[in-house]
Scaffold this active site. Structure first.
Site, short mmCIF file in Angstrom:
data_model
loop_
_atom_site.label_atom_id
_atom_site.label_comp_id
_atom_site.label_asym_id
_atom_site.label_seq_id
_atom_site.Cartn_x
_atom_site.Cartn_y
_atom_site.Cartn_z
N HIS A 1 0.84 -1.20 0.00
CA HIS A 1 0.00 0.00 0.00
C HIS A 1 0.87 1.25 0.00
O HIS A 1 1.78 1.36 0.83
CB HIS A 1 -0.90 0.01 1.23
CG HIS A 1 -1.83 -1.15 1.30
ND1 HIS A 1 -3.16 -1.05 0.96
CD2 HIS A 1 -1.64 -2.45 1.65
CE1 HIS A 1 -3.75 -2.23 1.11
NE2 HIS A 1 -2.85 -3.10 1.53
N GLU B 1 -8.01 -12.60 5.46
CA GLU B 1 -6.90 -12.08 6.28
C GLU B 1 -7.35 -12.09 7.74
O GLU B 1 -6.84 -12.86 8.56
CB GLU B 1 -6.55 -10.64 5.85
CG GLU B 1 -5.47 -9.98 6.72
CD GLU B 1 -5.33 -8.48 6.49
OE1 GLU B 1 -6.25 -7.83 5.97
OE2 GLU B 1 -4.27 -7.94 6.89
#
Ligand code: ADE
Ligand code: ZN
Length: 319
Positions: free
Chosen positions: A10, A191
């Site tokens: 990210h 996740e």
């Protein structure tokens, strides 16, 4: 040095504390309270407080040049560790809030990618990422903007954020638009939540990759389905251990996922938050050189870069 490729990092999560200080200083901004601990690293406790810390880091970004410098900085650091290709997750939310036009923001990212490419040879591309907890309307608007203003470096569409909010099907219109216009699609799933989250994602969305997806290990039928479809997992072991999904690297399912026949790639996610780097992920994977090269080749194969570039990159990583 093993050649490396990264599909899951990210942009804002790549900003090391030293760069956050530099950006704040040059923008005349105070750093948000509580962002750093006594040792100067980012402070957070759990998944949701990590997402909040991540948002606070975004506050140091102010101008197009900041975005250009952040991506340039990450790509040059990744190249120094042997990365030949990186796809960055970039969210248009912060530039939009700052009043920076989408075109100016994309041009700034492209400039950072070009500078890093000239200096190191690394190839960089961008995945536009929407934020799940901000809801399907924002995601749809983002996909519309991406499609309306294409750029050759914008190659994919993805979604991060709080996996517990909304359902993947809620985002199907945004993903359909991206997919129908030729963008590769990925989504964070499996996740924080278990295999049911990955099932919901692959059933509702035109994705060829799953961000994380590690908890698929809990469901052998899901592993078979991922292998059958050729769906790749963007695995980030250091992130998973830092966020407490697994107690340590020894307990992480990386090796079992590889053994199951699912395509696996190695990634750093938000490296300074999780005290890792792409190089560390390769080093700590506990895999021989040949297996690491297979991972790099798999990452290039399932990347969203154009076919000619893919072919050239693969030639640089012989099996
Ligand atoms: N955004 C940044 N990092 C993330 C992660 N690990 N999971 C979900 N959203 C994110
Ligand atoms: Zn992520």
């Amino acid at each position: 040095m093993t050649p490396k490729a990264e599909l899951h990092c990210h942009l804002e999560g790549s900003i090391p504390p030293v760069l956050a200080h530099e950006l704040a200083a040059r923008n005349g901004l105070a750093l948000p309270d509580g962002l750093f601990g006594p040792d100067g690293t980012y402070v957070w406790r759990d998944f949701l407080s990590f997402l909040a810390a991540y948002d606070r880091v975004c506050s140091v970004l102010k101008t197009p040049r900041d975005f250009s410098d952040v991506i340039h900085s990450y790509l040059t650091r990744a190249a120094a560790e042997g990365a030949v290709y990186v796809e960055m997750f970039c969210s248009p939310e912060r530039p939009k809030a700052l009043g920076i036009s989408y075109a100016d923001w994309v041009a700034a990212l492209a400039d950072g990618i070009d500078r890093a490419g000239r200096e190191t040879g690394i190839v960089g591309r961008v995945i536009i990422i929407c934020i799940r907890h901000l809801g399907p309307d924002r995601a749809r608007a983002m996909a519309e903007r991406m499609v309306a203003e294409p750029h050759p470096y914008i190659v994919g569409f993805g979604m991060g954020g709080d996996e517990a909010k909304y359902m993947p099907a809620d985002f199907a219109p945004a993903y359909r638009l991206a997919h129908e216009n030729g963008y590769g699609c990925t989504v964070h799933a499996g996740e924080v939540l278990g295999p049911e989250s990955v099932w919901a994602a692959i059933k509702a969305l035109p994705v060829t990759r799953i961000g994380h997806g590690v908890r698929s290990i809990e469901d052998s039928a899901l592993l078979e389905e991922l292998a059958r479809r050729g769906t790749a997992l963007e695995v980030c072991p250091g992130s998973n251990v830092a966020l407490g999904i697994y107690p340590d690297r020894a307990a992480h399912p990386l090796h079992r996922l590889i053994a199951s026949g699912v395509r696996v790639t190695l990634n750093s996610d938000d490296p300074p938050f999780f005290h890792t780097t792409l190089g560390t992920e390769y080093e700590q994977a506990g895999l021989p050189e040949a297996a690491l090269r297979r991972i790099t080749r798999a990452a290039i194969e399932v990347s969203f870069v154009d076919e000619a570039t893919k072919k050239r990159l693969l030639e640089g990583v012989p099996p």
